[in-house]
Design a protein around this motif. Structure first.
Motif, PDB file in Angstrom:
ATOM      1  N   PHE A 128       0.821  -1.204   0.000  1.00 25.63           N
ATOM      2  CA  PHE A 128       0.000   0.000   0.000  1.00 25.63           C
ATOM      3  C   PHE A 128       0.861   1.262   0.000  1.00 25.63           C
ATOM      4  O   PHE A 128       0.582   2.229  -0.727  1.00 25.63           O
ATOM      5  CB  PHE A 128      -0.930  -0.003   1.213  1.00 25.63           C
ATOM      6  N   VAL A 145      -3.769  -4.621  -1.822  1.00 20.41           N
ATOM      7  CA  VAL A 145      -4.529  -3.419  -1.468  1.00 20.41           C
ATOM      8  C   VAL A 145      -5.968  -3.793  -1.116  1.00 20.41           C
ATOM      9  O   VAL A 145      -6.543  -3.280  -0.140  1.00 20.41           O
ATOM     10  CB  VAL A 145      -4.488  -2.396  -2.620  1.00 20.41           C
ATOM     11  N   ARG A 146      -6.568  -4.689  -1.868  1.00 21.66           N
ATOM     12  CA  ARG A 146      -7.942  -5.100  -1.598  1.00 21.66           C
ATOM     13  C   ARG A 146      -8.048  -5.755  -0.218  1.00 21.66           C
ATOM     14  O   ARG A 146      -8.991  -5.476   0.540  1.00 21.66           O
ATOM     15  CB  ARG A 146      -8.424  -6.067  -2.692  1.00 21.66           C
ATOM     16  N   GLU A 193      -7.831  -3.125   2.463  1.00 24.99           N
ATOM     17  CA  GLU A 193      -9.100  -2.410   2.574  1.00 24.99           C
ATOM     18  C   GLU A 193     -10.139  -3.254   3.302  1.00 24.99           C
ATOM     19  O   GLU A 193     -10.925  -2.737   4.108  1.00 24.99           O
ATOM     20  CB  GLU A 193      -9.600  -2.011   1.187  1.00 24.99           C
ATOM     21  N   GLU A 194     -10.128  -4.562   3.051  1.00 28.34           N
ATOM     22  CA  GLU A 194     -11.055  -5.454   3.755  1.00 28.34           C
ATOM     23  C   GLU A 194     -10.742  -5.486   5.248  1.00 28.34           C
ATOM     24  O   GLU A 194     -11.651  -5.477   6.087  1.00 28.34           O
ATOM     25  CB  GLU A 194     -10.980  -6.857   3.164  1.00 28.34           C
ATOM     26  N   ARG A 251     -12.537   0.018   5.164  1.00 29.48           N
ATOM     27  CA  ARG A 251     -12.654   1.343   4.555  1.00 29.48           C
ATOM     28  C   ARG A 251     -12.020   1.327   3.165  1.00 29.48           C
ATOM     29  O   ARG A 251     -11.092   0.544   2.896  1.00 29.48           O
ATOM     30  CB  ARG A 251     -11.927   2.401   5.392  1.00 29.48           C
ATOM     31  N   GLN A 252     -12.499   2.231   2.308  1.00 35.53           N
ATOM     32  CA  GLN A 252     -11.856   2.405   1.010  1.00 35.53           C
ATOM     33  C   GLN A 252     -10.648   3.313   1.190  1.00 35.53           C
ATOM     34  O   GLN A 252     -10.760   4.409   1.736  1.00 35.53           O
ATOM     35  CB  GLN A 252     -12.827   3.023  -0.002  1.00 35.53           C
ATOM     36  N   LEU A 253      -9.508   2.845   0.734  1.00 33.95           N
ATOM     37  CA  LEU A 253      -8.260   3.587   0.914  1.00 33.95           C
ATOM     38  C   LEU A 253      -7.827   4.321  -0.336  1.00 33.95           C
ATOM     39  O   LEU A 253      -7.063   5.297  -0.252  1.00 33.95           O
ATOM     40  CB  LEU A 253      -7.150   2.625   1.352  1.00 33.95           C
ATOM     41  N   THR A 269      -7.808   8.257  -0.595  1.00 37.20           N
ATOM     42  CA  THR A 269      -8.939   8.833   0.118  1.00 37.20           C
ATOM     43  C   THR A 269      -8.439   9.403   1.444  1.00 37.20           C
ATOM     44  O   THR A 269      -7.267   9.239   1.824  1.00 37.20           O
ATOM     45  CB  THR A 269      -9.998   7.764   0.393  1.00 37.20           C
ATOM     46  N   ASN A 329      -9.265   8.269   4.308  1.00 34.77           N
ATOM     47  CA  ASN A 329      -8.864   7.085   5.075  1.00 34.77           C
ATOM     48  C   ASN A 329      -7.530   6.528   4.578  1.00 34.77           C
ATOM     49  O   ASN A 329      -6.743   5.986   5.361  1.00 34.77           O
ATOM     50  CB  ASN A 329      -9.949   6.006   4.963  1.00 34.77           C
ATOM     51  N   GLY A 330      -7.282   6.657   3.284  1.00 31.88           N
ATOM     52  CA  GLY A 330      -6.006   6.212   2.742  1.00 31.88           C
ATOM     53  C   GLY A 330      -4.851   7.049   3.269  1.00 31.88           C
ATOM     54  O   GLY A 330      -3.767   6.521   3.572  1.00 31.88           O
TER      55      GLY A 330
END
Length: 287
Positions: free
Chosen positions: A10, A37-38, A41-42, A46-48, A59, A61-62
């Motif tokens: 990431f 990355v998926r 996020e899981e 949250r979507q990063l 994002t 959150n990212g």
């Protein structure tokens, strides 16, 4: 739990803003980058990243995850170093000549401390003569110093050349004394300068006396005079003076490591190996 492998992937994407670039940087496939990355996020729930066929954007959150990832990985690497590195413990008292501490030594010592976190490294930076006295008094375990060629009882790391240094464009009148910047106490550079000038009958006058290397460099940068310096350590805004100025040759010096025979051998030998095998770094930039 956040997998360190997923965090590293990431961060590579965050740096490059490209799945392809991250894959190339890490030496893995692009599908693997996407998978890491998926899964991260899981784990975060949250979507990063916002991504499409052309752009990748972190994002909010990212952005937060990037900060957490750096902290988590730093702690992870420190723990790995602690438990897989050397089991050496105790204290290592190391002294370095102040000009030798300008270039690659800080990086070498930082890497050494990370590799041996349970070893307490005590650093003393001063002039060679003071370090030699402290070694003889059993106050230091290992010193990194400059000595006349072929005279050391320690290990020679490299041989360097002493040169005259000054500001670019420095001019010297043959009818006037050499304006000399030097240490206030005895030093190899001062003794060498006085000796070679006396041998050729060239007069000189001390325009600045200082206790440490930064004082020497500050005086040179101020145009107060010229000084003697190891050629490999000259900062980029100062130059070795050309032979056309008629200054006598200064000769070579040995950069050496001298160990205290009473010191514990394992940590001393480990630091010697680190310095001898340390990275070659470009000359120091102006301070």
């Amino acid at each position: 739990m956040f997998d360190p492998v997923h965090l590293r992937t990431f961060l590579a994407v965050a740096r490059t803003l490209s799945f392809t670039g991250a894959a190339a940087q890490l030496g893995i496939s692009q599908p693997t980058v996407s998978q890491h990355v998926r899964r991260l996020e899981e784990s975060a729930g949250r979507q990063l990243l916002n991504r499409d066929t052309r752009t990748v954007v972190l994002t909010d959150n990212g952005q937060a995850m990037a900060g957490f990832a750096r902290s988590i990985l730093a702690a992870h690497d420190e723990a790995v170093s602690y438990f897989t590195g050397s089991a050496m413990q105790g204290r290592l008292r190391f002294g370095a000549a102040d000009d030798l501490a300008l270039a690659q030594l800080p990086r070498i010592l930082r890497d050494f401390r990370q590799l041996h976190p349970r070893l307490n490294l005590e650093l003393t930076v001063t002039q060679t003569a003071a370090l030699q006295r402290r070694l003889a008094a059993n106050q230091l375990d290992l010193i990194f110093i400059k000595e006349p060629p072929g005279q050391s009882e320690g290990r020679v790391v490299r041989r360097d050349r002493l040169v005259w240094i000054g500001l670019p464009g420095t001019q010297l009148s043959p009818d006037e004394p050499i304006p000399l910047i030097t240490y206030a106490t005895h030093s190899l550079s001062r003794a060498t300068a006085v000796r070679v000038l006396s041998d050729v009958g060239r007069s000189w006058r001390v325009t600045c006396k200082t206790l440490e290397v930064n004082g020497v460099l500050a005086a040179v940068r101020a145009g107060i005079g010229i000084a003697v310096f190891p050629s490999s350590l000259i900062p980029t805004d100062i130059e070795a003076l050309p032979a056309s100025l008629g200054l006598p040759e200064l000769g070579d010096i040995d950069i050496t490591l001298v160990a205290n025979p009473q010191a514990p051998r394992q940590p001393v030998d480990a630091l010697i190996d680190a310095i001898v095998g340390g990275p070659v770094v470009p000359r120091p930039t102006p301070s």
